[in-house]
Motif scaffolding. Sequence first.
Motif, PDB file in Angstrom:
ATOM      1  N   GLY A   1      -0.233  45.157  99.814  1.00 37.28           N
ATOM      2  CA  GLY A   1      -0.036  43.739 100.086  1.00 37.28           C
ATOM      3  C   GLY A   1       0.718  43.489 101.381  1.00 37.28           C
ATOM      4  N   ALA A   2       1.706  44.330 101.678  1.00 43.43           N
ATOM      5  CA  ALA A   2       2.501  44.139 102.887  1.00 43.43           C
ATOM      6  C   ALA A   2       1.686  44.414 104.141  1.00 43.43           C
ATOM      7  N   GLU A   3       0.797  45.413 104.092  1.00 30.59           N
ATOM      8  CA  GLU A   3      -0.044  45.689 105.252  1.00 30.59           C
ATOM      9  C   GLU A   3      -0.934  44.495 105.576  1.00 30.59           C
ATOM     10  N   TYR A   4      -1.369  43.780 104.521  1.00 25.11           N
ATOM     11  CA  TYR A   4      -2.164  42.572 104.758  1.00 25.11           C
ATOM     12  C   TYR A   4      -1.290  41.376 105.127  1.00 25.11           C
ATOM     13  N   GLY A   5      -0.131  41.252 104.474  1.00 21.20           N
ATOM     14  CA  GLY A   5       0.709  40.067 104.643  1.00 21.20           C
ATOM     15  C   GLY A   5       1.127  39.807 106.074  1.00 21.20           C
ATOM     16  N   GLY A   6       1.256  40.853 106.871  1.00 22.40           N
ATOM     17  CA  GLY A   6       1.648  40.660 108.262  1.00 22.40           C
ATOM     18  C   GLY A   6       0.682  39.795 109.041  1.00 22.40           C
ATOM     19  N   SER A   7      -0.585  39.745 108.588  1.00 24.30           N
ATOM     20  CA  SER A   7      -1.577  38.956 109.307  1.00 24.30           C
ATOM     21  C   SER A   7      -1.429  37.458 109.052  1.00 24.30           C
ATOM     22  N   VAL A   8      -0.813  37.063 107.942  1.00 31.74           N
ATOM     23  CA  VAL A   8      -0.691  35.641 107.616  1.00 31.74           C
ATOM     24  C   VAL A   8       0.135  34.923 108.679  1.00 31.74           C
ATOM     25  N   SER A   9       1.334  35.436 108.947  1.00 35.26           N
ATOM     26  CA  SER A   9       2.169  34.824 109.977  1.00 35.26           C
ATOM     27  C   SER A   9       1.617  35.085 111.365  1.00 35.26           C
ATOM     28  N   ALA A  10       0.909  36.210 111.556  1.00 35.41           N
ATOM     29  CA  ALA A  10       0.309  36.493 112.859  1.00 35.41           C
ATOM     30  C   ALA A  10      -0.766  35.459 113.196  1.00 35.41           C
ATOM     31  N   ILE A  11      -1.548  35.081 112.203  1.00 33.98           N
ATOM     32  CA  ILE A  11      -2.632  34.126 112.420  1.00 33.98           C
ATOM     33  C   ILE A  11      -2.103  32.703 112.539  1.00 33.98           C
ATOM     34  N   LEU A  12      -1.192  32.325 111.662  1.00 31.40           N
ATOM     35  CA  LEU A  12      -0.735  30.936 111.634  1.00 31.40           C
ATOM     36  C   LEU A  12       0.289  30.619 112.713  1.00 31.40           C
ATOM     37  N   LEU A  13       1.142  31.614 113.051  1.00 28.36           N
ATOM     38  CA  LEU A  13       2.271  31.322 113.931  1.00 28.36           C
ATOM     39  C   LEU A  13       2.375  32.272 115.119  1.00 28.36           C
ATOM     40  N   SER A  14       1.404  33.167 115.292  1.00 31.68           N
ATOM     41  CA  SER A  14       1.479  34.193 116.334  1.00 31.68           C
ATOM     42  C   SER A  14       2.747  35.026 116.197  1.00 31.68           C
TER      43      SER A  14
ATOM     44  N   ALA B   1       0.045  43.139 114.996  1.00 29.25           N
ATOM     45  CA  ALA B   1       0.186  42.638 116.370  1.00 29.25           C
ATOM     46  C   ALA B   1      -1.168  42.386 117.012  1.00 29.25           C
ATOM     47  N   SER B   2      -2.148  43.266 116.776  1.00 28.14           N
ATOM     48  CA  SER B   2      -3.463  43.069 117.376  1.00 28.14           C
ATOM     49  C   SER B   2      -4.201  41.900 116.730  1.00 28.14           C
ATOM     50  N   THR B   3      -3.928  41.646 115.449  1.00 32.20           N
ATOM     51  CA  THR B   3      -4.567  40.517 114.764  1.00 32.20           C
ATOM     52  C   THR B   3      -4.146  39.190 115.377  1.00 32.20           C
ATOM     53  N   ALA B   4      -2.903  39.129 115.866  1.00 34.27           N
ATOM     54  CA  ALA B   4      -2.386  37.875 116.424  1.00 34.27           C
ATOM     55  C   ALA B   4      -3.170  37.425 117.654  1.00 34.27           C
ATOM     56  N   LEU B   5      -3.763  38.371 118.379  1.00 36.07           N
ATOM     57  CA  LEU B   5      -4.445  38.010 119.622  1.00 36.07           C
ATOM     58  C   LEU B   5      -5.602  37.055 119.359  1.00 36.07           C
ATOM     59  N   ASP B   6      -6.487  37.397 118.427  1.00 31.75           N
ATOM     60  CA  ASP B   6      -7.627  36.538 118.131  1.00 31.75           C
ATOM     61  C   ASP B   6      -7.344  35.598 116.969  1.00 31.75           C
ATOM     62  N   GLY B   7      -6.490  36.026 116.026  1.00 28.20           N
ATOM     63  CA  GLY B   7      -6.204  35.184 114.878  1.00 28.20           C
ATOM     64  C   GLY B   7      -5.506  33.890 115.249  1.00 28.20           C
ATOM     65  N   TYR B   8      -4.484  33.994 116.096  1.00 25.48           N
ATOM     66  CA  TYR B   8      -3.771  32.782 116.501  1.00 25.48           C
ATOM     67  C   TYR B   8      -4.639  31.925 117.416  1.00 25.48           C
ATOM     68  N   ALA B   9      -5.498  32.574 118.212  1.00 21.17           N
ATOM     69  CA  ALA B   9      -6.422  31.805 119.059  1.00 21.17           C
ATOM     70  C   ALA B   9      -7.368  30.982 118.186  1.00 21.17           C
ATOM     71  N   MET B  10      -7.820  31.541 117.065  1.00 21.14           N
ATOM     72  CA  MET B  10      -8.672  30.797 116.145  1.00 21.14           C
ATOM     73  C   MET B  10      -7.910  29.627 115.528  1.00 21.14           C
ATOM     74  N   THR B  11      -6.633  29.849 115.192  1.00 18.34           N
ATOM     75  CA  THR B  11      -5.824  28.772 114.627  1.00 18.34           C
ATOM     76  C   THR B  11      -5.683  27.623 115.611  1.00 18.34           C
ATOM     77  N   ARG B  12      -5.456  27.923 116.859  1.00 16.74           N
ATOM     78  CA  ARG B  12      -5.305  26.883 117.880  1.00 16.74           C
ATOM     79  C   ARG B  12      -6.619  26.150 118.121  1.00 16.74           C
ATOM     80  N   GLN B  13      -7.735  26.777 117.757  1.00 19.76           N
ATOM     81  CA  GLN B  13      -9.036  26.123 117.882  1.00 19.76           C
ATOM     82  C   GLN B  13      -9.406  25.330 116.627  1.00 19.76           C
ATOM     83  N   GLY B  14      -8.481  25.242 115.666  1.00 22.32           N
ATOM     84  CA  GLY B  14      -8.768  24.538 114.430  1.00 22.32           C
ATOM     85  C   GLY B  14      -9.517  25.370 113.412  1.00 22.32           C
ATOM     86  N   ARG B  15      -9.455  26.698 113.553  1.00 22.87           N
ATOM     87  CA  ARG B  15     -10.212  27.603 112.671  1.00 22.87           C
ATOM     88  C   ARG B  15      -9.285  28.517 111.890  1.00 22.87           C
ATOM     89  N   ALA B  16      -8.116  28.002 111.527  1.00 21.35           N
ATOM     90  CA  ALA B  16      -7.166  28.817 110.761  1.00 21.35           C
ATOM     91  C   ALA B  16      -7.768  29.260 109.442  1.00 21.35           C
TER      92      ALA B  16
END
Length: 495
Positions: free
Chosen positions: A67-80, A88-103
Motif C-alpha cells: 500500500g505504501a509503494e502505491y500511496g506515494g503516487s496519490v500526493s504526487a499526482i494531486l500535489l506534485s 518521484a517519476s509519477t509526479a512528472l506526468d501525474g501532476y501535469a494531468m491534474t493541472r489539465q483537469g484530469r486528476a
Amino acid sequence: MGGMIEALGTIFSMWGLACLLAGTAIGIIVGALPGLGPSIGISLLIPFTYTLSPELSMLLLVSLYMGAEYGGSVSAILLSTPGTAAAASTALDGYAMTRQGRANEALAISLGSSAVGGVIGGLALLVLAGPLASLALKFGPAGYFAVGLFGLTSVAALSGGSLVKGLLGAAFGLAIATVGIDPIAGVPRFTFGFIELYEGVPFLTALIGLFAVSEALVLAEKGIRSSADGQGPVRSVLLRARQWRDLFPTMLSGSVIGTLLGILPGVGGNIACWIARDFARRRDKDPDSFGHGAEKGVAAPEAANNATVGGALIPLLSLGVPGSPTTAVLVGALILHGLRPGPQLFSEAPALVYSILIGVIVSALAMFAVGTLCLPIWARAIRLPRSVIATGIMAFAVLGAFALRNLVFDVSMMLLFGLLGYVLKKLRFSVAPIVLAMVLGYLVESNYRTALVTSQGSYSIFVTDPISVTFLILSAVSLILPILRSLRSRRRSAL
C-alpha cells in the motif's frame, strides 16, 4: 501442499483479511505522507505485531509495504509532492494531468497500474523465486556499475527538452551523491565539518525539498485561489475498457522491469520506476508528450514500483538477503518472531512462507479495493485553497524531514533544497535528472571502485563480465538513439 492450504486458511480467515485491509489502508496513508514511506511505516507498526502470529504479522506488514509503494503516487499526482522516493517519476506526468483537469484519470491509471504490478510481482515471487534469486547472485560489482550507468542514460529523456540542462542537473546530483563517508577509503569528504553529513545528504530530505517545498512556494506565489482551478472532479477511479486495452502493455513492461530490478539488492523501486518510464517513452509514438500529462508516463512507473515488492522479497525468502531497505526491516520482524529468512525457512515454516507468497498477490487486490473506495474522498484535498494546500505541504514536509533522523539540521537542508527547486522551476530546469543522479550516484561510484579494486586497477573487468557488457551496450544504444532521432527530425524539418 499442507503449508499452502494452511496459508490459504489464514489469509482468508476473518483476522487474515482484517490484517490485509488494515495494512493496506495504513500503507496508503503512510505512503502519501512525505518523508515516511514503507520502511518507516513498518518500523512503526512492528511493535503492534508482537501479539499476532507470525503469519498474521507478515500479512499486515507486507500489505503495508504494498500500500505504501502505491500511496506515494496519490500526493504526487494531486500535489506534485511524492510521498515516497519511487513516486518521484509519477509526479512528472501525474501532476501535469491534474493541472489539465484530469486528476481522476491519473488516479485511476495509478491505481490500476499499481494493482497489475503488485499482482505480477507477486506471481513472480510465487513461481520464480528460486531461479531469479540465483540469477541475482551472478551480478558482481562490474554488473552493478553497468546497471547504474544504464539508468543514468535516462537523463536525455528527463531533461525537459534541453539535454544541456539535463546533463547539468545530473552532474549536480552526482556531486551531491559524493557527500559523506567515502565508500572505499572510509574517510569523510565534502562534509565541511558537519557531522550530520557523514551519512551523506539524506535522499528523502532532498526529495521533499525539491518537489514538495518548491511546489508549496509556487502555490503560495499564485495566490489564495482554489488549487483545483481548471481541474476535473475526482469521482470513480476505475479505468475504462479502452484505457485498459491501451495501457496494459505499458503496465506489463513496467511490471517486468520492476520485478527484475526489485530482485537486485539496493536497486528497488527508486530506480525501476525511472527505467520503466524511460522504456515506455522510447517505445511510444509520441515521446515528447512525456512530462506533459502522458498516461503511459503514469502507468509505467506505478506498475514498476509495486512490482518491486514481490521482486525484493525473492532474495529475502530464498537467500536471506534483503532486496530493499524495507525488506531489511522485515528481516527484523521475522527475527523478533524467532525466525530467520533463508532456504531453511521453507522447511521450518512452510505456512508462513506461503502466507507471504500468496499474501503479496492478495494485498495487491486489497489495495485496489481500498483505493477504489477511499480515493474519491482523499482527492477532495485538491479543492482546498492554494494557501491551505501550501501550508499543509510545508507542515508535512517539516514533520517528514525531522522524523527521518530527529535532526533540525535535516529541516534546514530540506528548506535549502526547496529554495533550489523553486529557482530551478523558475529557470525551467527539470529536477528529475538531479533526483535520478542522486539515486544512482552511490550505486555507480561504489561498484565502479570496487570493481577496480577487485581487478587490481584493470578496466578489463568491465568488458569480460557478460552482464556488464550487456548493460554497457544497452547504455550506448540508449545514448545513440536520441541523437539519431534528433538528427532525423532535423532532416525532416529541413526538407
